[in-house]
Design an enzyme around this catalytic site. Structure first.
Site, PDB file in Angstrom:
ATOM      1  N   LYS A  28       0.813  -1.223   0.000  1.00  0.00           N
ATOM      2  CA  LYS A  28       0.000   0.000   0.000  1.00  0.00           C
ATOM      3  C   LYS A  28       0.847   1.274   0.000  1.00  0.00           C
ATOM      4  CE  LYS A  28      -4.410  -1.897   1.270  1.00  0.00           C
ATOM      5  NZ  LYS A  28      -5.447  -2.151   2.273  1.00  0.00           N
ATOM      6  N   ARG A  36      -3.435 -10.258   4.464  1.00  0.00           N
ATOM      7  CA  ARG A  36      -3.889 -10.278   3.067  1.00  0.00           C
ATOM      8  C   ARG A  36      -2.739  -9.740   2.226  1.00  0.00           C
ATOM      9  NH1 ARG A  36      -6.090  -6.680  -0.454  1.00  0.00           N
ATOM     10  NH2 ARG A  36      -7.644  -7.482  -1.920  1.00  0.00           N
TER      11      ARG A  36
HETATM   12  N1  PMM Z   1      -7.492  -3.795   0.713  1.00  0.00           N
HETATM   13  C1  PMM Z   1      -7.826  -3.764  -0.588  1.00  0.00           C
HETATM   14  C2  PMM Z   1      -8.870  -4.555  -1.080  1.00  0.00           C
HETATM   15  N2  PMM Z   1      -9.548  -5.390  -0.276  1.00  0.00           N
HETATM   16  N3  PMM Z   1      -9.892  -6.313   1.859  1.00  0.00           N
HETATM   17  C3  PMM Z   1      -9.582  -6.373   3.167  1.00  0.00           C
HETATM   18  N4  PMM Z   1     -10.266  -7.207   3.983  1.00  0.00           N
HETATM   19  N5  PMM Z   1      -8.586  -5.615   3.706  1.00  0.00           N
HETATM   20  C4  PMM Z   1      -7.860  -4.747   2.949  1.00  0.00           C
HETATM   21  O1  PMM Z   1      -6.974  -4.055   3.499  1.00  0.00           O
HETATM   22  C5  PMM Z   1      -8.172  -4.642   1.554  1.00  0.00           C
HETATM   23  C6  PMM Z   1      -9.217  -5.457   1.044  1.00  0.00           C
HETATM   24  C7  PMM Z   1      -7.070  -2.875  -1.514  1.00  0.00           C
HETATM   25  O2  PMM Z   1      -5.854  -3.463  -1.909  1.00  0.00           O
HETATM   26  P1  PMM Z   1      -5.637  -4.231  -3.330  1.00  0.00           P
HETATM   27  O3  PMM Z   1      -5.988  -3.242  -4.408  1.00  0.00           O
HETATM   28  O4  PMM Z   1      -4.204  -4.643  -3.324  1.00  0.00           O
HETATM   29  O5  PMM Z   1      -6.551  -5.420  -3.390  1.00  0.00           O
END
Ligand code: PMM
Length: 269
Positions: A204, A244
């Protein structure tokens, strides 16, 4: 949890897995690398991202979920829409990952209740287009906990089993870099609420800011993997249930080191 975004525009892997076969192959890779669950998303939540309609989201994720389900890969569906969650569960996903914690679609609680599946409630204050203005807190740790407990209340009032609820601080969602660091520093407070906690720092922007070059240019997304690993080990040592991440193989190795060291827990600040 391994990340698989089937979107043209996610900040980290957008555009890489829009082809169904490439997406399935990458999901298989994440699973083989040791992911306990692969998180499939069909809508970018990147700050400022425009929304897609539910039919588009379904058409992106369902073929990928069906393909991975046939290979026995456990999956979560990353969506804020009840209709998308239903379609994904029917296709073989077994966990709902709702970045809005049930706020975006009041019908989500009914889907989670009827499915009896785990439901990840992430801290969220509004859709991506508006979230930068919503990053205002007096005490971010206390407010995130209070707002998450309100989402738990909403879920259980809708008939969801509290034993199926997982909480997530929602790094980067209506949060500045300082807010993300404050939540990371006091992850124990969220853990002490008594629910499993998922932590999503992977690649991020706030890590890019931390690692900015001498001229202030943030470290690009493809060079934030080592910092991500550090956040994952620290989060697990603070009591997180899961992380994640994009790079599952490296995370599995780092957590093996943590475990071999006796799974040390961070002292509370
Ligand atoms: N961050 C993203 C998308 N989905 N879901 C959860 N539970 N927690 C998060 O921090 C989260 C998420 C955005 O990141 P990406 O674009 O790399 O998927």
């Amino acid at each position: 949890m391994g990340i698989l975004n089937v979107t043209p525009d996610s900040f980290s892997d957008g555009g890489r897995y829009t082809d169904v076969d490439a997406a399935i192959e990458h999901g298989m890779d994440l699973y083989r690398a040791g992911a306990d669950i692969v998180d499939i998303g069909g809508e970018s939540t990147r700050p400022g991202a425009a929304r897609v309609d539910a039919a588009t989201e379904v058409s992106r994720v369902v073929p990928v979920i069906s393909g991975l389900a046939a290979a026995g890969v456990p999956m979560s569906i990353d969506t804020t829409r009840a209709a998308v969650a239903s379609a994904a569960l029917a296709a073989g996903a077994s966990v709902i990952n709702d970045v809005s914690g049930g706020l975006a679609d009041p019908a989500m609680a009914g889907v989670a209740r009827d499915a009896g599946c785990p439901w990840i409630l992430m801290h969220w204050r509004g859709h991506s287009r508006d979230m930068a203005q919503l990053a205002v807190y007096r005490d971010v740790v206390a407010e995130v906990c209070t707002e998450l407990l309100a989402r738990v209340e909403n879920a259980t009032a809708g008939g969801v089993d509290p034993g199926q609820i997982i909480l997530d601080p929602g790094l980067g969602f209506a949060k500045t870099a300082e807010h993300n660091w404050a939540l990371s520093r006091r992850l124990d407070v969220l853990v002490d609420l008594g629910f499993p906690v998922l932590f999503g720092a992977s690649l991020k922007t706030y890590l890019g800011r931390l690692l900015a070059g001498p001229d202030g240019t943030p470290r690009p997304v493809d060079r934030r993997a080592d910092a991500t690993l550090a956040t994952s080990v620290l989060a697990v040592a603070a009591g997180a249930w899961g992380v994640r991440v994009h790079d599952v193989a490296a995370t599995v190795d780092a957590l093996a080191v943590w475990r071999a060291t006796g799974s040390p827990r961070l002292a509370k600040p």
